[in-house]
Design an enzyme around this catalytic site. Structure first.
Site, short mmCIF file in Angstrom:
data_model
loop_
_atom_site.label_atom_id
_atom_site.label_comp_id
_atom_site.label_asym_id
_atom_site.label_seq_id
_atom_site.Cartn_x
_atom_site.Cartn_y
_atom_site.Cartn_z
N PRO A 2 -115.29 58.04 -31.59
CA PRO A 2 -114.88 58.40 -32.95
C PRO A 2 -113.73 57.55 -33.45
CG PRO A 2 -114.35 60.16 -31.39
CD PRO A 2 -115.02 59.11 -30.63
N GLU A 3 -113.95 56.87 -34.56
CA GLU A 3 -112.90 56.11 -35.24
C GLU A 3 -112.75 56.71 -36.63
OE1 GLU A 3 -113.63 51.88 -34.94
OE2 GLU A 3 -114.75 52.13 -33.09
N HIS A 97 -117.64 71.60 -20.52
CA HIS A 97 -116.49 70.81 -20.98
C HIS A 97 -115.88 71.35 -22.26
CE1 HIS A 97 -117.50 68.03 -17.87
NE2 HIS A 97 -118.65 67.73 -18.42
N ARG A 116 -114.77 63.78 -21.25
CA ARG A 116 -113.88 62.84 -20.57
C ARG A 116 -112.40 63.25 -20.62
NH1 ARG A 116 -116.52 57.01 -21.68
NH2 ARG A 116 -118.45 58.15 -21.42
N ARG A 154 -96.83 37.52 -35.37
CA ARG A 154 -97.36 38.15 -34.16
C ARG A 154 -98.24 37.18 -33.37
NH1 ARG A 154 -96.16 43.36 -33.59
NH2 ARG A 154 -95.26 44.33 -35.43
#
Length: 273
Positions: A2-3, A97, A116, A154
């Site tokens: 998920p983003e 889970h 996880r 950077r």
DNA sequence: ATATGGCCCTGGTTGC
DNA sequence: TGCAACCAGGGCCATA
């Protein structure tokens, strides 16, 4: 994983189902993770509170809660890699889970499931009216000039810079690779050495794919699903992510895969310079 | 201050 | 066919 678009989809879906409901009961798993706030504190604080609103902040899902005596609090959820927030009938058995199940006044349960355990659950106090803030800038609303300024001086690669949540929050591996492809930029380029024009192009490409992905309900690649358990469709629009060896959709040459910043990185040697 | 690499976790995939 | 080794990666932390 998920983003931003997936988190936005989940937050909106959950908001539509739980806004205005009261939390009547709380069940939490016995694991140490994913609890950032102690299990006992969370279990004591949540019951009786009302969910006013659910929204996305970076990759976090924020629940505005009311009903406390000592000031407003927020419940902040990070899905990590495999986290899911689901609204389901309380009668259904808990999925494997499951780490949290909030009993709601509607009779349904809001459940957090995360195989996880890279996800995080936290209770945050609202200080002087300021809610939870993510660590970086918001990719969907940052101005081109501010975007360009993020990378000035950077030395890290542009791919690593896009993944750095203290610069921009919400971008993960999929949308980093996809935006770099659409902007024609090789992921290994030093962020601070890219021209202003190329960074402006990246800014546009990133906002465009994030908006398109939100429209399509996100990308379902691992086990991502929205609040209804429904998959997204943006994975059908991926041009490089997880297409190693397959022909580039622009030039036909094979897509390359390397590891950058510890993440699989997919790109076209010909189209991205 | 900035950058890099290891670690946590389980399930799906790969290889024998 | 069965089993074990391997790999995926977001964020955090130690290290350079």
């Amino acid at each position: 994983m998920p983003e931003l678009p997936e988190v936005e989809t989940v937050a909106n879906g959950v908001d539509a189902r739980v806004r205005g409901q009261r939390i009547d009961s709380v069940w939490l798993s016995r694991y140490k993770e994913p609890f950032k706030t102690s299990r006992s504190e969370m279990a004591e604080a949540l019951p009786g509170l009302r969910i006013e609103r659910v929204y996305r902040e970076g990759k976090h899902i924020v629940f505005d809660l009311s009903g406390t005596e000592g000031g407003a609090v927020q419940w902040v959820v990070h899905l990590g890699m495999t986290g899911r927030l689901l609204v389901s009938a309380a009668e259904l058995p808990l999925a494997k889970h499951t780490h949290a199940a909030l009993g709601l006044s509607s009779g349904q349960e809001l459940r957090f499931v995360d195989a996880r355990r890279f996800g995080r659950l936290a209770l945050v106090r609202v200080e002087n009216g300021a809610g939870f803030r993510g660590p970086g800038h918001e990719p969907l609303s940052i101005a081109p000039e501010d975007f360009v300024a993020l990378f000035r001086g950077r030395t890290l690669t542009i791919k690593a810079a896009l993944l750095n949540q203290t610069l921009l929050h919400g971008v993960g591996n999929i949308y980093a690779d996809e935006s770099l492809f659409r902007a024609g930029i090789r992921p290994t380029r030093a962020a601070g050495r890219l021209s202003r024009a190329r960074l402006v192009r990246l800014h546009g490409a990133l906002q465009e794919i994030l908006r398109k992905a939100i429209e399509l309900g996100g990308s379902s690649v691992s086990d991502y699903v929205d609040a209804d358990g429904v998959a997204g469709f943006f994975q059908l629009e991926h041009r490089v992510y997880m297409r190693t060896g397959e022909p580039c959709l622009v030039c036909g040459r094979p897509i390359h895969r390397i590891v950058l910043a510890g993440r699989g990185t997919h790109f076209c040697l010909h189209c991205q310079r």
